[in-house]
Motif scaffolding. Structure first.
Motif, short mmCIF file in Angstrom:
data_model
loop_
_atom_site.label_atom_id
_atom_site.label_comp_id
_atom_site.label_asym_id
_atom_site.label_seq_id
_atom_site.Cartn_x
_atom_site.Cartn_y
_atom_site.Cartn_z
N PRO A 266 -46.49 18.08 -1.00
CA PRO A 266 -47.32 17.00 -1.54
C PRO A 266 -46.46 15.77 -1.81
N THR B 222 -57.25 18.20 -0.49
CA THR B 222 -56.97 18.93 -1.73
C THR B 222 -58.15 19.81 -2.14
N PRO C 269 -52.83 21.28 -1.88
CA PRO C 269 -52.54 20.91 -3.25
C PRO C 269 -53.78 21.10 -4.12
N LEU D 178 -51.52 16.45 -9.73
CA LEU D 178 -51.13 17.74 -9.19
C LEU D 178 -51.14 18.81 -10.28
#
Length: 230
Positions: free
Chosen positions: A41, A99, A122, A130
């Motif tokens: 990421p 994501t 992620p 995150l």
């Protein structure tokens, strides 16, 4: 009975190796090798995910090393040609990042991975910060549940509720994740419902029925915030 993993938060890895936009090409390769990951990421600020750099992004430099693409090839592969000349994560990354959220179901995450052909995603909160990362191997953890635990959940959540009046006439056995419901079922129209509910139990591989006076019946296949900067 153990808690059934139901959402991404139950299986995701919370300690995540990430990089900033200014990370250099060689640094990215070294980080992937050190941590044995295939994608990283890319973060800005306090940890907001803005993109992902994968091995596929990095390999474009090797693919175009000796190439001198003509104008039509440049137009057709403009993104690839651009990334082949990239030096930093900000230039290499795929953005916006693909994501998932911690509250998403495992099925949702698996579907996203399959449709987009990615190995890991992620995990972010509502603000894009995150929270962790989930991989294909993480999603497979549900199949590590013991046969005993699966049987206990099927008895309680399926047989005990759907067949409350005749639960004592049915037995549940599980072998290698395959659930078998056997005995006598008064209302066989409920079989399809039972099959769907059993398959909904995380970790079940398949479900079969062994009813009195009938051959064993198989119903079909399963359709089924902490981060570190290197």
């Amino acid at each position: 009975m153990e808690h059934t993993p139901c959402t991404v938060s139950d299986v995701m890895t919370q300690t995540v190796v990430a990089i900033g936009q200014e990370a250099r090409f060689k640094e990215i390769v070294e980080t992937m090798e050190q941590w044995k990951v295939s994608a990283l990421p890319v973060l800005v600020g306090e940890g907001r995910v803005v993109g992902v750099v994968s091995e596929a992004d990095l390999l474009l430099k090797e693919e175009f090393r000796e190439a001198n693409p003509d104008r039509m090839e440049q137009l057709r592969r403009s993104d690839g040609v651009r990334k082949a000349g990239a030096l930093t994560a900000g230039e290499l990354m795929t953005t916006p990042a693909l994501t998932v959220h911690a509250g998403d179901s495992l099925a949702q995450a698996a579907r996203t991975m399959a449709c987009k052909s990615v190995k890991r995603l992620p995990v972010v909160d509502s603000g894009g910060m995150l929270q962790g990362i989930v991989s294909r191997s993480d999603l497979l953890k549900v199949f590590l549940r013991s046969d005993e635990d699966l049987a206990a959940e099927v008895r309680a959540e399926v047989v005990g509720r759907l067949f409350a009046g005749s639960a004592e006439e049915m037995s549940v056995s599980v072998t290698d994740g395959v659930v078998t419901l056997s005995g006598r079922i008064r209302n066989k129209s409920l079989l399809s419902v039972a099959a769907r509910l059993v398959r909904a139990v995380e970790g079940v591989v398949d479900v079969t029925f062994d009813l009195e006076g009938a051959e064993p019946e198989r119903t079909g296949p399963v359709v089924g915030r902490h981060f570190e900067h290197p």
